[in-house]
Write an enzyme that holds these catalytic residues in place. Structure first.
Site, PDB file in Angstrom:
ATOM      1  N   LYS A   1       3.518   4.085 -12.546  1.00  0.00           N
ATOM      2  CA  LYS A   1       2.211   3.418 -12.554  1.00  0.00           C
ATOM      3  C   LYS A   1       1.086   4.451 -12.423  1.00  0.00           C
ATOM      4  O   LYS A   1       0.063   4.386 -13.107  1.00  0.00           O
ATOM      5  CB  LYS A   1       2.124   2.418 -11.396  1.00  0.00           C
ATOM      6  CG  LYS A   1       3.128   1.275 -11.432  1.00  0.00           C
ATOM      7  CD  LYS A   1       3.038   0.474 -10.129  1.00  0.00           C
ATOM      8  CE  LYS A   1       4.159  -0.527  -9.952  1.00  0.00           C
ATOM      9  NZ  LYS A   1       4.097  -1.197  -8.618  1.00  0.00           N
TER      10      LYS A   1
ATOM     11  N   SER B   1       5.536 -24.093   1.542  1.00  0.00           N
ATOM     12  CA  SER B   1       4.253 -23.972   2.279  1.00  0.00           C
ATOM     13  C   SER B   1       3.280 -25.088   1.914  1.00  0.00           C
ATOM     14  O   SER B   1       2.197 -25.183   2.495  1.00  0.00           O
ATOM     15  CB  SER B   1       3.595 -22.626   1.944  1.00  0.00           C
ATOM     16  OG  SER B   1       4.420 -21.559   2.317  1.00  0.00           O
TER      17      SER B   1
ATOM     18  N   CYS C   1      -2.396  -0.648  -6.472  1.00  0.00           N
ATOM     19  CA  CYS C   1      -3.289  -0.255  -5.377  1.00  0.00           C
ATOM     20  C   CYS C   1      -3.543   1.264  -5.371  1.00  0.00           C
ATOM     21  O   CYS C   1      -4.678   1.721  -5.261  1.00  0.00           O
ATOM     22  CB  CYS C   1      -2.739  -0.715  -4.041  1.00  0.00           C
ATOM     23  SG  CYS C   1      -0.982  -0.482  -3.835  1.00  0.00           S
TER      24      CYS C   1
ATOM     25  N   HIS D   1      -3.530   3.401   2.159  1.00  0.00           N
ATOM     26  CA  HIS D   1      -2.820   4.450   1.420  1.00  0.00           C
ATOM     27  C   HIS D   1      -3.672   5.728   1.427  1.00  0.00           C
ATOM     28  O   HIS D   1      -4.910   5.670   1.353  1.00  0.00           O
ATOM     29  CB  HIS D   1      -2.613   4.029  -0.034  1.00  0.00           C
ATOM     30  CG  HIS D   1      -1.597   2.954  -0.258  1.00  0.00           C
ATOM     31  ND1 HIS D   1      -0.736   2.489   0.715  1.00  0.00           N
ATOM     32  CD2 HIS D   1      -1.303   2.233  -1.380  1.00  0.00           C
ATOM     33  CE1 HIS D   1       0.042   1.543   0.212  1.00  0.00           C
ATOM     34  NE2 HIS D   1      -0.276   1.345  -1.052  1.00  0.00           N
TER      35      HIS D   1
HETATM   36  C1  2RA Z   1       3.272  -0.493  -2.730  1.00  0.00           C
HETATM   37  N1  2RA Z   1       1.822  -0.124  -4.648  1.00  0.00           N
HETATM   38  O1  2RA Z   1       2.484   0.174  -2.075  1.00  0.00           O
HETATM   39  C2  2RA Z   1       2.995  -0.863  -4.183  1.00  0.00           C
HETATM   40  C3  2RA Z   1       2.817  -2.342  -4.350  1.00  0.00           C
HETATM   41  N2  2RA Z   1       1.806  -2.853  -3.532  1.00  0.00           N
HETATM   42  O2  2RA Z   1       4.337  -0.934  -2.268  1.00  0.00           O
END
Ligand code: 2RA
Length: 350
Positions: A221, A39, A133, A250
């Site tokens: 996590k 890139s 996240c 999410h």
């Molecule tokens: C996911 N938290 O949602 C993991 C990595 N971003 O796939």
């Protein structure tokens, strides 16, 4: 003004970082995007209509530590393991989005709204980890409850969007969904791909490999990171992480046991008083956020949204929440750049 490198600039999180920097979240004198060698040379400012002072894109290996004060790494754990310590050793403050260093005792794991004290001093290792996240939105919803009545235990089920799998995840959901709609009688797709299983019109209750206890990488996590961020090493967390056929944001169903009894009004008030949170009171209509409603407006993509707020009538220490946030913005790029902003405010960043 800072000289900031964004490594992994052409990925989903990297592009989110450039968009936020373009909006002025951190006064940057110069932003140096870096990505894979193939890139190199791309002019992302004109490609993406950005107005910030953007250097031409370079290969990650060519990032010059002497020309950079901060490096935000958004290129995955492999690149982080290879480049983070090279840059940190040369004096660059590295904010790493990967899971590579999160549980290292000498590396702060930071959500500025929750544990800003973790950045009171510059870490000797020059590394700061951005949490996962789904962890970020969870702890930002848990923190006001902990302040209100103390956290005893947490049960969380996550419903994670395809954008968690980056641009490839988004593409796989879009193309797979249209293929399925155009040929409903087609045989089911084989396992594999970005999510290990076919995602269109499906649910995949495994994000990352399972360990010997049956816990997936994502669930590990969700168990470990909140304990470090909240400073509650004994906090009991049970997690189930599910990939769902949603493009962005999410969602999480959270059940909390508190140390002291509360009322639903007190929980609503505590959440509503928390900066960066949007509380949907039971009197709201609807009394809950949804991925598509959160992703629809830019200002909402910067907030953690909390609804379906319930206190169990027969047990006023038991609270249930529904938490939605944009995983690329709140859950990655925005938190990483808020860490940079916090470090700059602490006065120890050049
Ligand atoms: C996911 N938290 O949602 C993991 C990595 N971003 O796939």
């Amino acid at each position: 003004m800072l000289r900031i490198a964004v490594i992994g600039a052409t990925g989903a999180v990297g592009r989110e970082c450039l968009t936020l920097l373009d909006g002025g979240i951190v006064p940057a004198a110069r932003v140096a995007p870096a990505a894979s060698a193939r890139s190199a040379g791309r002019d992302l400012a004109s490609e993406w209509g950005l107005s910030l002072p953007l250097a031409p894109l370079t290969a990650v290996e060519d990032v010059d530590p002497d020309a950079v004060d901060v490096a935000v790494l958004c290129a995955g754990a492999e690149v982080s393991r290879r480049e983070a310590e090279r840059l940190a050793a040369a004096g660059v403050l590295v904010v790493d989005n990967s899971s590579a260093f999160r549980m290292r005792p000498d590396v702060p794991l930071v959500v500025p709204q929750v544990n800003p004290g973790a950045l009171a001093d510059r870490p000797a290792c020059n590394l700061v980890s951005n949490p996962n996240c789904s962890t970020i939105q969870l702890v930002r919803a848990l923190h006001p409850l902990h302040e209100l009545a103390g956290l005893e235990s947490v049960v969380v089920a996550t419903y994670q969007a395809a954008s968690g799998g980056g641009l490839r995840g988004l593409e796989e959901l879009a193309q797979g969904s249209s293929r399925l709609l155009s040929a409903p009688g087609a045989p089911p797709e084989e396992a594999g791909g970005r999510f290990g299983q076919p995602l269109p019109f499906n649910l995949v209750p495994e994000i990352g490999l399972q360990d010997e206890t049956g816990l997936s990488h994502e669930e590990r996590k969700l168990v470990r990171e909140p304990r470090k961020i909240l400073g509650l090493p004994g906090l009991r967390v049970a997690a189930t992480a599910v990939r769902v056929p949603v493009f962005h944001c999410h969602s999480e169903a959270v059940h909390v046991r508190l140390r002291r009894p509360v009322t639903a009004e007190a929980v609503e008030d505590a959440l509503a008083a928390t900066p960066g949170l949007r509380a949907y009171r039971r009197s709201h209509s609807p009394s809950y956020p949804m991925p598509r409603s959160v992703f629809a407006r830019s200002e909402d993509r910067a907030l953690v949204h909390v609804g379906r707020i319930r206190v169990e009538p027969e047990d006023p220490t038991a609270v249930a929440l529904w938490v939605v946030a944009d995983n690329l913005r709140v859950g990655a790029a925005l938190n990483a750049l808020q860490i940079v902003e916090l470090a700059a405010k602490q006065g120890w960043l050049s």
